[in-house]
Scaffold this motif. Structure first.
Motif, PDB file in Angstrom:
ATOM      1  N   GLU A 195      10.286  12.314   8.503  1.00 22.05           N
ATOM      2  CA  GLU A 195      10.858  10.981   8.292  1.00 22.05           C
ATOM      3  C   GLU A 195      11.202  10.756   6.816  1.00 22.05           C
ATOM      4  O   GLU A 195      12.298  10.291   6.493  1.00 22.05           O
ATOM      5  CB  GLU A 195       9.858   9.922   8.763  1.00 22.05           C
ATOM      6  N   GLU A 196      10.266  11.106   5.940  1.00 21.79           N
ATOM      7  CA  GLU A 196      10.483  10.874   4.516  1.00 21.79           C
ATOM      8  C   GLU A 196      11.593  11.772   3.957  1.00 21.79           C
ATOM      9  O   GLU A 196      12.387  11.340   3.114  1.00 21.79           O
ATOM     10  CB  GLU A 196       9.185  11.065   3.727  1.00 21.79           C
ATOM     11  N   VAL A 197      11.656  13.009   4.425  1.00 20.54           N
ATOM     12  CA  VAL A 197      12.731  13.910   3.974  1.00 20.54           C
ATOM     13  C   VAL A 197      14.082  13.361   4.439  1.00 20.54           C
ATOM     14  O   VAL A 197      15.050  13.344   3.675  1.00 20.54           O
ATOM     15  CB  VAL A 197      12.493  15.353   4.474  1.00 20.54           C
ATOM     16  N   ALA A 198      14.155  12.882   5.679  1.00 24.11           N
ATOM     17  CA  ALA A 198      15.400  12.297   6.185  1.00 24.11           C
ATOM     18  C   ALA A 198      15.794  11.074   5.351  1.00 24.11           C
ATOM     19  O   ALA A 198      16.977  10.893   5.027  1.00 24.11           O
ATOM     20  CB  ALA A 198      15.257  11.920   7.653  1.00 24.11           C
ATOM     21  N   GLU A 199      14.810  10.246   4.985  1.00 20.31           N
ATOM     22  CA  GLU A 199      15.101   9.077   4.152  1.00 20.31           C
ATOM     23  C   GLU A 199      15.595   9.501   2.775  1.00 20.31           C
ATOM     24  O   GLU A 199      16.499   8.875   2.212  1.00 20.31           O
ATOM     25  CB  GLU A 199      13.863   8.181   4.039  1.00 20.31           C
ATOM     26  N   PHE A 200      15.025  10.585   2.236  1.00 17.40           N
ATOM     27  CA  PHE A 200      15.505  11.072   0.950  1.00 17.40           C
ATOM     28  C   PHE A 200      16.955  11.546   1.060  1.00 17.40           C
ATOM     29  O   PHE A 200      17.782  11.248   0.207  1.00 17.40           O
ATOM     30  CB  PHE A 200      14.629  12.208   0.407  1.00 17.40           C
ATOM     31  N   HIS A 201      17.259  12.279   2.126  1.00 17.92           N
ATOM     32  CA  HIS A 201      18.636  12.738   2.318  1.00 17.92           C
ATOM     33  C   HIS A 201      19.601  11.558   2.420  1.00 17.92           C
ATOM     34  O   HIS A 201      20.723  11.626   1.922  1.00 17.92           O
ATOM     35  CB  HIS A 201      18.752  13.612   3.567  1.00 17.92           C
ATOM     36  N   ARG A 202      19.150  10.491   3.050  1.00 16.41           N
ATOM     37  CA  ARG A 202      19.998   9.310   3.217  1.00 16.41           C
ATOM     38  C   ARG A 202      20.134   8.515   1.918  1.00 16.41           C
ATOM     39  O   ARG A 202      21.237   8.136   1.527  1.00 16.41           O
ATOM     40  CB  ARG A 202      19.430   8.418   4.325  1.00 16.41           C
ATOM     41  N   ASP A 203      19.001   8.259   1.239  1.00 21.83           N
ATOM     42  CA  ASP A 203      18.997   7.348   0.090  1.00 21.83           C
ATOM     43  C   ASP A 203      19.036   8.053  -1.257  1.00 21.83           C
ATOM     44  O   ASP A 203      19.413   7.448  -2.253  1.00 21.83           O
ATOM     45  CB  ASP A 203      17.768   6.435   0.142  1.00 21.83           C
ATOM     46  N   ASN A 204      18.555   9.294  -1.301  1.00 18.40           N
ATOM     47  CA  ASN A 204      18.584  10.114  -2.511  1.00 18.40           C
ATOM     48  C   ASN A 204      18.030   9.375  -3.740  1.00 18.40           C
ATOM     49  O   ASN A 204      18.703   9.254  -4.762  1.00 18.40           O
ATOM     50  CB  ASN A 204      20.007  10.613  -2.775  1.00 18.40           C
ATOM     51  N   ASN A 205      16.787   8.881  -3.615  1.00 24.68           N
ATOM     52  CA  ASN A 205      16.191   8.203  -4.768  1.00 24.68           C
ATOM     53  C   ASN A 205      14.758   8.686  -5.013  1.00 24.68           C
ATOM     54  O   ASN A 205      14.141   9.310  -4.157  1.00 24.68           O
ATOM     55  CB  ASN A 205      16.261   6.678  -4.621  1.00 24.68           C
ATOM     56  N   ILE A 206      14.256   8.383  -6.176  1.00 23.11           N
ATOM     57  CA  ILE A 206      12.953   8.891  -6.599  1.00 23.11           C
ATOM     58  C   ILE A 206      11.807   8.306  -5.767  1.00 23.11           C
ATOM     59  O   ILE A 206      10.773   8.960  -5.581  1.00 23.11           O
ATOM     60  CB  ILE A 206      12.733   8.676  -8.106  1.00 23.11           C
ATOM     61  N   GLU A 207      11.973   7.098  -5.230  1.00 23.58           N
ATOM     62  CA  GLU A 207      10.928   6.515  -4.395  1.00 23.58           C
ATOM     63  C   GLU A 207      10.699   7.360  -3.138  1.00 23.58           C
ATOM     64  O   GLU A 207       9.558   7.546  -2.710  1.00 23.58           O
ATOM     65  CB  GLU A 207      11.268   5.068  -4.010  1.00 23.58           C
ATOM     66  N   GLU A 208      11.776   7.863  -2.578  1.00 24.23           N
ATOM     67  CA  GLU A 208      11.637   8.714  -1.399  1.00 24.23           C
ATOM     68  C   GLU A 208      10.981  10.041  -1.764  1.00 24.23           C
ATOM     69  O   GLU A 208      10.192  10.584  -0.988  1.00 24.23           O
ATOM     70  CB  GLU A 208      12.990   8.935  -0.713  1.00 24.23           C
ATOM     71  N   LEU A 209      11.299  10.579  -2.933  1.00 25.55           N
ATOM     72  CA  LEU A 209      10.619  11.797  -3.390  1.00 25.55           C
ATOM     73  C   LEU A 209       9.125  11.547  -3.552  1.00 25.55           C
ATOM     74  O   LEU A 209       8.307  12.398  -3.199  1.00 25.55           O
ATOM     75  CB  LEU A 209      11.213  12.283  -4.714  1.00 25.55           C
ATOM     76  N   ALA A 210       8.767  10.377  -4.072  1.00 24.86           N
ATOM     77  CA  ALA A 210       7.347  10.026  -4.224  1.00 24.86           C
ATOM     78  C   ALA A 210       6.675   9.928  -2.861  1.00 24.86           C
ATOM     79  O   ALA A 210       5.517  10.365  -2.703  1.00 24.86           O
ATOM     80  CB  ALA A 210       7.209   8.715  -4.989  1.00 24.86           C
ATOM     81  N   ASP A 211       7.374   9.390  -1.856  1.00 24.99           N
ATOM     82  CA  ASP A 211       6.817   9.313  -0.503  1.00 24.99           C
ATOM     83  C   ASP A 211       6.585  10.712   0.062  1.00 24.99           C
ATOM     84  O   ASP A 211       5.560  10.976   0.696  1.00 24.99           O
ATOM     85  CB  ASP A 211       7.747   8.522   0.419  1.00 24.99           C
ATOM     86  N   ILE A 212       7.548  11.610  -0.166  1.00 27.79           N
ATOM     87  CA  ILE A 212       7.387  12.993   0.294  1.00 27.79           C
ATOM     88  C   ILE A 212       6.160  13.614  -0.350  1.00 27.79           C
ATOM     89  O   ILE A 212       5.346  14.251   0.325  1.00 27.79           O
ATOM     90  CB  ILE A 212       8.655  13.823  -0.032  1.00 27.79           C
TER      91      ILE A 212
END
Length: 102
Positions: A43-60
């Protein structure tokens, strides 16, 4: 009732309560936790692909740390292994794309 049926961060029930709702939760057993962590990583990787931001990287990263803990490793263990692999094999800083070998 809104359905979520997913693993959430520890303070999410408190945040839901503060917004005037009642969270419906349960604690996962070990097998369920591992399965949910793996789903959360997707889920978090998909969100990173969609939003491409550092918050999603932190979630991963948070999910990766939790997966390491399931296997008995700490954040420090994971970072040490990462550093050892980087020292032995390098990182990705040079942007090398291997097309093949002869």
């Amino acid at each position: 009732m809104t359905q979520y049926n997913k693993l959430v961060r520890d303070k999410i029930p408190q945040i839901i309560r503060h917004s005037g709702y009642t969270p419906i939760t349960r604690v996962l057993d070990d097998a369920e936790f591992l399965t949910c962590l793996e789903s959360k990583l997707d889920e978090e990787v998909a969100e990173f692909h969609r939003d491409n931001n550092i918050e999603e990287l932190a979630d991963i990263l948070e999910v990766v740390y939790a997966l390491a803990e399931v296997d008995g490793y700490s954040k420090d263990d994971l970072n040490r292994i990462c550093n050892e692999k980087r020292a032995a094999r390098g990182g990705f800083r040079d942007r090398i794309f291997l097309e093949g070998k002869e």
